[in-house]
Motif scaffolding. Structure first.
Motif, PDB file in Angstrom:
ATOM      1  N   LYS A  87       0.863  -1.175   0.000  1.00 38.93           N
ATOM      2  CA  LYS A  87       0.000   0.000   0.000  1.00 38.93           C
ATOM      3  C   LYS A  87       0.903   1.229   0.000  1.00 38.93           C
ATOM      4  O   LYS A  87       1.730   1.398   0.900  1.00 38.93           O
ATOM      5  N   LEU A  88       0.784   2.030  -1.052  1.00 41.23           N
ATOM      6  CA  LEU A  88       1.494   3.307  -1.102  1.00 41.23           C
ATOM      7  C   LEU A  88       0.602   4.347  -0.444  1.00 41.23           C
ATOM      8  O   LEU A  88      -0.552   4.510  -0.849  1.00 41.23           O
ATOM      9  N   ILE A  89       1.111   5.014   0.554  1.00 35.72           N
ATOM     10  CA  ILE A  89       0.341   6.048   1.253  1.00 35.72           C
ATOM     11  C   ILE A  89       0.951   7.392   0.872  1.00 35.72           C
ATOM     12  O   ILE A  89       2.139   7.643   1.104  1.00 35.72           O
ATOM     13  N   TYR A  90       0.126   8.227   0.279  1.00 40.80           N
ATOM     14  CA  TYR A  90       0.586   9.522  -0.208  1.00 40.80           C
ATOM     15  C   TYR A  90       0.468  10.580   0.888  1.00 40.80           C
ATOM     16  O   TYR A  90      -0.259  10.407   1.860  1.00 40.80           O
ATOM     17  N   LYS A  91       1.169  11.683   0.695  1.00 48.63           N
ATOM     18  CA  LYS A  91       1.166  12.754   1.693  1.00 48.63           C
ATOM     19  C   LYS A  91      -0.212  13.372   1.875  1.00 48.63           C
ATOM     20  O   LYS A  91      -0.520  13.892   2.943  1.00 48.63           O
ATOM     21  N   GLU A  95      -4.460   6.467  -0.711  1.00 53.62           N
ATOM     22  CA  GLU A  95      -3.750   5.192  -0.693  1.00 53.62           C
ATOM     23  C   GLU A  95      -3.925   4.481  -2.023  1.00 53.62           C
ATOM     24  O   GLU A  95      -4.951   4.622  -2.680  1.00 53.62           O
ATOM     25  N   GLU A  96      -2.913   3.710  -2.383  1.00 55.37           N
ATOM     26  CA  GLU A  96      -2.966   2.933  -3.621  1.00 55.37           C
ATOM     27  C   GLU A  96      -2.367   1.556  -3.348  1.00 55.37           C
ATOM     28  O   GLU A  96      -1.262   1.443  -2.812  1.00 55.37           O
ATOM     29  N   ILE A  97      -3.108   0.520  -3.713  1.00 51.78           N
ATOM     30  CA  ILE A  97      -2.614  -0.853  -3.569  1.00 51.78           C
ATOM     31  C   ILE A  97      -1.901  -1.236  -4.866  1.00 51.78           C
ATOM     32  O   ILE A  97      -2.449  -1.081  -5.952  1.00 51.78           O
ATOM     33  N   PHE A 103       5.033  -3.771  -9.640  1.00 53.80           N
ATOM     34  CA  PHE A 103       6.090  -3.113  -8.870  1.00 53.80           C
ATOM     35  C   PHE A 103       6.992  -2.258  -9.759  1.00 53.80           C
ATOM     36  O   PHE A 103       7.284  -1.114  -9.434  1.00 53.80           O
ATOM     37  N   ALA A 104       7.444  -2.798 -10.862  1.00 50.81           N
ATOM     38  CA  ALA A 104       8.375  -2.067 -11.735  1.00 50.81           C
ATOM     39  C   ALA A 104       7.751  -0.767 -12.256  1.00 50.81           C
ATOM     40  O   ALA A 104       8.410   0.270 -12.284  1.00 50.81           O
ATOM     41  N   LYS A 105       6.458  -0.834 -12.634  1.00 45.72           N
ATOM     42  CA  LYS A 105       5.764   0.372 -13.130  1.00 45.72           C
ATOM     43  C   LYS A 105       5.705   1.471 -12.084  1.00 45.72           C
ATOM     44  O   LYS A 105       5.665   2.647 -12.415  1.00 45.72           O
ATOM     45  N   HIS A 106       5.669   1.076 -10.804  1.00 46.45           N
ATOM     46  CA  HIS A 106       5.566   2.037  -9.706  1.00 46.45           C
ATOM     47  C   HIS A 106       6.908   2.326  -9.032  1.00 46.45           C
ATOM     48  O   HIS A 106       6.960   2.984  -7.996  1.00 46.45           O
ATOM     49  N   GLY A 107       7.997   1.838  -9.625  1.00 47.87           N
ATOM     50  CA  GLY A 107       9.318   2.119  -9.081  1.00 47.87           C
ATOM     51  C   GLY A 107       9.619   1.385  -7.786  1.00 47.87           C
ATOM     52  O   GLY A 107      10.388   1.879  -6.964  1.00 47.87           O
ATOM     53  N   LEU A 108       9.032   0.202  -7.604  1.00 46.76           N
ATOM     54  CA  LEU A 108       9.263  -0.585  -6.392  1.00 46.76           C
ATOM     55  C   LEU A 108      10.202  -1.744  -6.700  1.00 46.76           C
ATOM     56  O   LEU A 108      10.149  -2.324  -7.789  1.00 46.76           O
TER      57      LEU A 108
END
Length: 167
Positions: A87-91, A95-97, A103-108
Motif C-alpha cells: 500500500k502506497l500512502i501519499y502525503k 492510498e494505492e494498492i 512493482f516495476a511500473k511504480h518504481g518498487l
C-alpha cells in the motif's frame, strides 16, 4: 560525532556523554529523515510511506512476536510473490494498492540484505533456505521509502482445508 562533519552539529552530541549508542541511533534516524526530505524536495515525491498488505490466505502475515510482515515460502518450491501487495500512502492521505506484477511500473523493488534484487519465481540455494528467514526490503526508488519483509522458508502451503461438509 556522526553528524559533526556533515551538519556541524558536534556540540549537540557532546552534551550527551555516555550515550554513544543512543546518540548514534538518533544521528542515523535524523540523517535518514534529512535525506528523505532533501530527496522529496528534489524529486517532488508525493509518497509518505509504504506498508505491506497482509493476506493470510496468501501466507503473508504479521509475526506476533516481531511484528514484522512475513511471507511464508515453501522451501521445496521457487519463491512465489504473485500475491504480494503493498500500500502506497501519499502525503495527501490517499492510498494505492500495488500488486507485485506492477512493482516495476511504480518504481518498487525488493532487495535482500546483501543488496541483490529478489524476484518472483526465484530459486534460492539450500544454504539460504536452511537459514529459515531471508530479510528483505521493499523500496520505492523515487521517494526512498521502504518497508521490511521477512521471507520465511519452511513446509508451507496455500492449500489448507478451510471448511468441510459431510453428507
Amino acid at each position: 560525532a556522526y553528524l559533526s562533519p556533515k551538519y556541524k552539529a558536534k556540540e549537540m552530541y557532546d552534551a550527551v556523554s555516555g550515550a554513544t549508542l543512543s546518540a548514534g541511533g538518533t544521528a542515523l534516524s535524523v540523517d535518514a529523515a534529512l535525506a528523505k526530505s532533501e530527496n522529496d524536495k528534489r524529486t517532488n515525491s508525493k509518497i509518505d510511506s509504504i506498508e505491506i498488505v497482509e493476506n493470510k490466505d496468501a501466507l503473508i502475515e504479521r509475526n506476533f512476536y516481531t511484528h514484522k510482515i512475513e511471507l511464508l515460502s515453501n522451501k521445496a518450491d521457487s519463491l512465489d510473490l504473485s500475491d504480494l501487495q503493498v500500500k502506497l500512502i501519499y502525503k495527501d492521505k490517499k492510498e494505492e494498492i500495488v500488486s507485485y506484477k506492477d512493482f516495476a511500473k511504480h518504481g518498487l523493488e525488493i532487495k535482500g540484505e546483501d543488496g541483490k534484487v529478489i524476484s518472483d519465481k526465484m530459486n534460492f540455494t539450500d544454504e539460504v533456505k536452511n537459514k529459515k528467514v531471508l530479510n528483505a526490503t521493499i523500496t520505492h526508488k523515487d521517494s526512498k521509502r521502504s518497508v521490511d519483509l521477512a521471507i520465511k522458508f519452511g513446509l508451507y502451503s496455500k492449500d489448507y482445508i478451510k471448511k468441510m461438509e459431510y453428507s
